[in-house]
Scaffold this active site. Sequence first.
Site, PDB file in Angstrom:
ATOM      1  N   ASN A  48      16.380   9.418 -20.182  1.00 48.41           N
ATOM      2  CA  ASN A  48      15.722   8.184 -19.661  1.00 48.41           C
ATOM      3  C   ASN A  48      14.428   7.674 -20.413  1.00 48.41           C
ATOM      4  OD1 ASN A  48      14.773  10.395 -18.417  1.00 48.41           O
ATOM      5  ND2 ASN A  48      14.151   9.472 -16.535  1.00 48.41           N
ATOM      6  N   GLU A  50      11.303   5.447 -19.512  1.00 46.27           N
ATOM      7  CA  GLU A  50      10.436   4.611 -18.541  1.00 46.27           C
ATOM      8  C   GLU A  50       9.395   3.684 -19.153  1.00 46.27           C
ATOM      9  OE1 GLU A  50       9.086   7.339 -15.307  1.00 46.27           O
ATOM     10  OE2 GLU A  50      11.093   7.426 -14.884  1.00 46.27           O
ATOM     11  N   CYS A  59      17.762   4.107 -17.938  1.00 48.86           N
ATOM     12  CA  CYS A  59      18.305   5.306 -17.444  1.00 48.86           C
ATOM     13  C   CYS A  59      19.102   6.039 -18.569  1.00 48.86           C
ATOM     14  CB  CYS A  59      19.676   5.237 -16.533  1.00 48.86           C
ATOM     15  SG  CYS A  59      18.937   4.451 -14.885  1.00 48.86           S
ATOM     16  N   GLU A  61      22.110   7.133 -19.090  1.00 51.58           N
ATOM     17  CA  GLU A  61      23.216   6.815 -19.516  1.00 51.58           C
ATOM     18  C   GLU A  61      23.273   5.645 -20.355  1.00 51.58           C
ATOM     19  OE1 GLU A  61      21.995   7.754 -16.462  1.00 51.58           O
ATOM     20  OE2 GLU A  61      23.426   8.198 -15.249  1.00 51.58           O
ATOM     21  N   CYS A  93      23.650   6.127 -11.457  1.00 50.23           N
ATOM     22  CA  CYS A  93      23.474   4.885 -10.703  1.00 50.23           C
ATOM     23  C   CYS A  93      24.314   3.610 -10.666  1.00 50.23           C
ATOM     24  CB  CYS A  93      22.101   4.343 -10.941  1.00 50.23           C
ATOM     25  SG  CYS A  93      21.741   3.255 -12.501  1.00 50.23           S
ATOM     26  N   CYS A  96      24.230   2.004 -13.990  1.00 52.11           N
ATOM     27  CA  CYS A  96      24.781   2.871 -15.404  1.00 52.11           C
ATOM     28  C   CYS A  96      26.377   3.000 -15.022  1.00 52.11           C
ATOM     29  CB  CYS A  96      24.310   4.080 -15.410  1.00 52.11           C
ATOM     30  SG  CYS A  96      22.429   4.152 -15.864  1.00 52.11           S
TER      31      CYS A  96
HETATM   32  N1  THU Z   1      17.724   7.897 -13.767  1.00 53.56           N
HETATM   33  C1  THU Z   1      18.426   8.264 -14.751  1.00 53.56           C
HETATM   34  O1  THU Z   1      18.321   8.212 -16.016  1.00 53.56           O
HETATM   35  N2  THU Z   1      19.889   8.292 -14.514  1.00 53.56           N
HETATM   36  C2  THU Z   1      20.521   7.909 -13.490  1.00 53.56           C
HETATM   37  O2  THU Z   1      21.681   7.874 -13.184  1.00 53.56           O
HETATM   38  C3  THU Z   1      19.827   7.875 -12.273  1.00 53.56           C
HETATM   39  C4  THU Z   1      18.199   7.644 -12.640  1.00 53.56           C
HETATM   40  C5  THU Z   1      16.391   7.977 -14.071  1.00 53.56           C
HETATM   41  C6  THU Z   1      15.725   6.403 -13.984  1.00 53.56           C
HETATM   42  C7  THU Z   1      14.059   6.856 -13.758  1.00 53.56           C
HETATM   43  O3  THU Z   1      13.548   6.931 -15.154  1.00 53.56           O
HETATM   44  C8  THU Z   1      14.139   8.202 -13.182  1.00 53.56           C
HETATM   45  O4  THU Z   1      15.589   8.596 -13.207  1.00 53.56           O
HETATM   46  C9  THU Z   1      14.104   8.171 -11.696  1.00 53.56           C
HETATM   47  O5  THU Z   1      14.877   7.356 -11.055  1.00 53.56           O
END
Ligand code: THU
Length: 146
Positions: A48, A50, A59, A61, A93, A96
Amino acid sequence: MSFAKEIDRKTLLQAARDAAAQAYAPYSRFRVGAALLFADGAMVSGANVENASYGLSLCAETVAVARALADGRRGGMVAVAISGLDADAISPCGRCRQVLAELAGLDGSDPVVLGEGHEGMREWRLSQLLPDAFGPKAIAPGGACE
Ligand code: THU
């Protein structure tokens, strides 16, 4: 070309864990890694990423799928592993799921999805997580997006 006959879950989850260690998650501090396995045995991972404008965060994925497509891959995804390091098992999520379905939809595959967490590993098929997915074929019924 040699094909991955069986999914090596341990190796794929380790690749997801390794990717999570590279996450850029200074805001949530929730580091996630994803590793995609392809039929030719290749693995493509992502973490991920940010952003100070929170809503722009990506994310793991999504980063992995973008990397695979940018590498020229157009299908052949047999599995995806997701690891949240010190978290409960992560299932992808909603956004994704749709992003993963794009890559799967390019060749009509239904990849195995593995989520690792404290309580062990969970396993699904992408079609269970996103039934009746909208995908490339809805736009190009004859198949083949470029
Ligand atoms: N996140 C992912 O990378 N993948 C997921 O399937 C769920 C959430 C990340 C997004 C964000 O940077 C952090 O987790 C908190 O939600």
